[in-house]
Scaffold this active site. Structure first.
Site, short mmCIF file in Angstrom:
data_model
loop_
_atom_site.label_atom_id
_atom_site.label_comp_id
_atom_site.label_asym_id
_atom_site.label_seq_id
_atom_site.Cartn_x
_atom_site.Cartn_y
_atom_site.Cartn_z
N HIS A 1 6.06 28.96 -26.28
CA HIS A 1 4.98 29.57 -25.50
C HIS A 1 3.62 29.12 -26.04
CE1 HIS A 1 8.26 32.76 -25.18
NE2 HIS A 1 8.02 32.51 -23.90
N HIS B 1 6.94 32.68 -28.83
CA HIS B 1 7.30 31.79 -29.95
C HIS B 1 6.50 30.49 -29.80
CE1 HIS B 1 9.66 29.86 -26.85
NE2 HIS B 1 10.42 30.93 -26.69
N GLY C 1 7.31 25.56 -18.96
CA GLY C 1 8.06 24.72 -19.89
C GLY C 1 9.17 23.96 -19.20
#
Ligand code: AMP
Length: 290
Positions: A44, A41, A154
């Site tokens: 990423h 998504h 992340g």
């Protein structure tokens, strides 16, 4: 080596990937790695774009790692869509997509794993025992396969980012770990592959994670230094969502992931984990005592 342009090359074998990367590095190219479990998504994509902006060759790995799922968790159902993922990788500028099968990564049951210390026992580690050892093992393996590189993770998975950074440092791995900001939906919900599990009603309530964090942040910035008070406030906001079951709401030091500073002092990380039916969602934010 000429850096491939356009559609990324797909590579399924460890040997094939190593050969490409060794050749690239011998030509002076900097390698960026983005480890993922696929079903990509915009979160990423931001990691891939970050890697693209700092490296000559960008590798995205897509591997749903069985070692990090506990029995009864969603390994078998974890969403997968390789065609979509390849299109995302192409748009974000990846050069190589590493898609090893289970037999390539684990040709026989592993006899050697990474065992983490206290960082893995708290927060998500408390409700998912062994999860982070599984994460660290596959990440160490990816780092060993890819070799010298910068690796992009992340902040959405803040405990994972902290653990992987420490592992790279503690084991002197030739990898520079780079943290990237969380990408969110307009209503504040952090993007996650697991959001696909949410029913319409659960999806409508899911921004409560972000609201709880913001309520905690407001208290900290207004001078509240009692971590228990901040945690109680976040818990109370989450209890307003009838479909939410709280796993934890924590106000901790960003380095130890515990309340090592009591009263809270300086940088504070607020983290929440909440179940909505089958989906276990996590989010976090950093703030400073006011
Ligand atoms: P996953 O595929 O869920 O294992 O995630 C792969 C990488 O993408 C990890 O480093 C995650 O922290 C990162 N990531 C997942 N969701 C987001 C997000 N919403 N924003 C930024 N990074 C993310």
């Amino acid at each position: 080596m000429t850096v491939p342009a356009g559609r990324p090359v797909t590579e399924e074998t460890i040997g094939g990937l190593r050969a490409r990367l060794d050749e690239a590095r011998s030509g002076g190219h900097r390698v960026g790695l983005v480890p993922t479990m696929g079903f990509l998504h915009a979160g990423h994509r931001s990691l891939i774009e970050h890697a693209r902006s700092e490296n000559d060759l960008v590798v995205v790995s897509i591997f749903v790692n069985p070692l990090q799922f506990n029995p009864g968790e969603d390994f078998d159902d974890y969403p997968r869509d390789l065609d979509h993922d390849l299109a995302v990788c192409a748009r974000a500028g990846a050069d190589i997509v590493f898609t090893p099968g289970q037999d390539e990564m684990y040709p026989e049951p592993v006899a050697t794993t990474v065992r983490l210390g206290a960082l893995a026992d708290v927060l998500c580690g408390a409700s998912r025992p062994g999860h982070f050892d599984g994460v660290a093992t596959v990440v160490a393996k990816l780092f060993a396969i890819v070799g010298e590189c910068s690796a992009y993770f992340g902040e959405k998975d803040f405990q994972q980012l902290t653990i992987v950074s420490r592992m790279a440092k503690d084991l002197s791995l030739p990898v520079s770990v780079v943290g990237c900001p969380t990408v969110r939906e307009p209503d504040g919900l952090a993007l996650s592959s697991r959001n696909a599990y949410l029913s319409e009603a659960e999806r409508a309530q899911a921004p409560v994670l972000r609201r709880a964090l913001e309520a905690g942040e407001a208290l900290v910035e207004a001078g509240e230094t009692d971590g228990a008070v901040v945690e109680a406030r976040m818990t109370s906001v989450i209890s307003d969502a009838p479909l939410a079951t709280l796993d934890y709401a924590a106000a901790v030091s960003p380095t130890t992931l515990t309340r090592s500073q009591q009263p809270l002092q300086g940088d504070v990380r607020l983290l929440v984990a909440v179940r909505f039916g089958k989906a276990r969602l996590i989010d976090n934010l950093g703030c400073r005592t006011g």
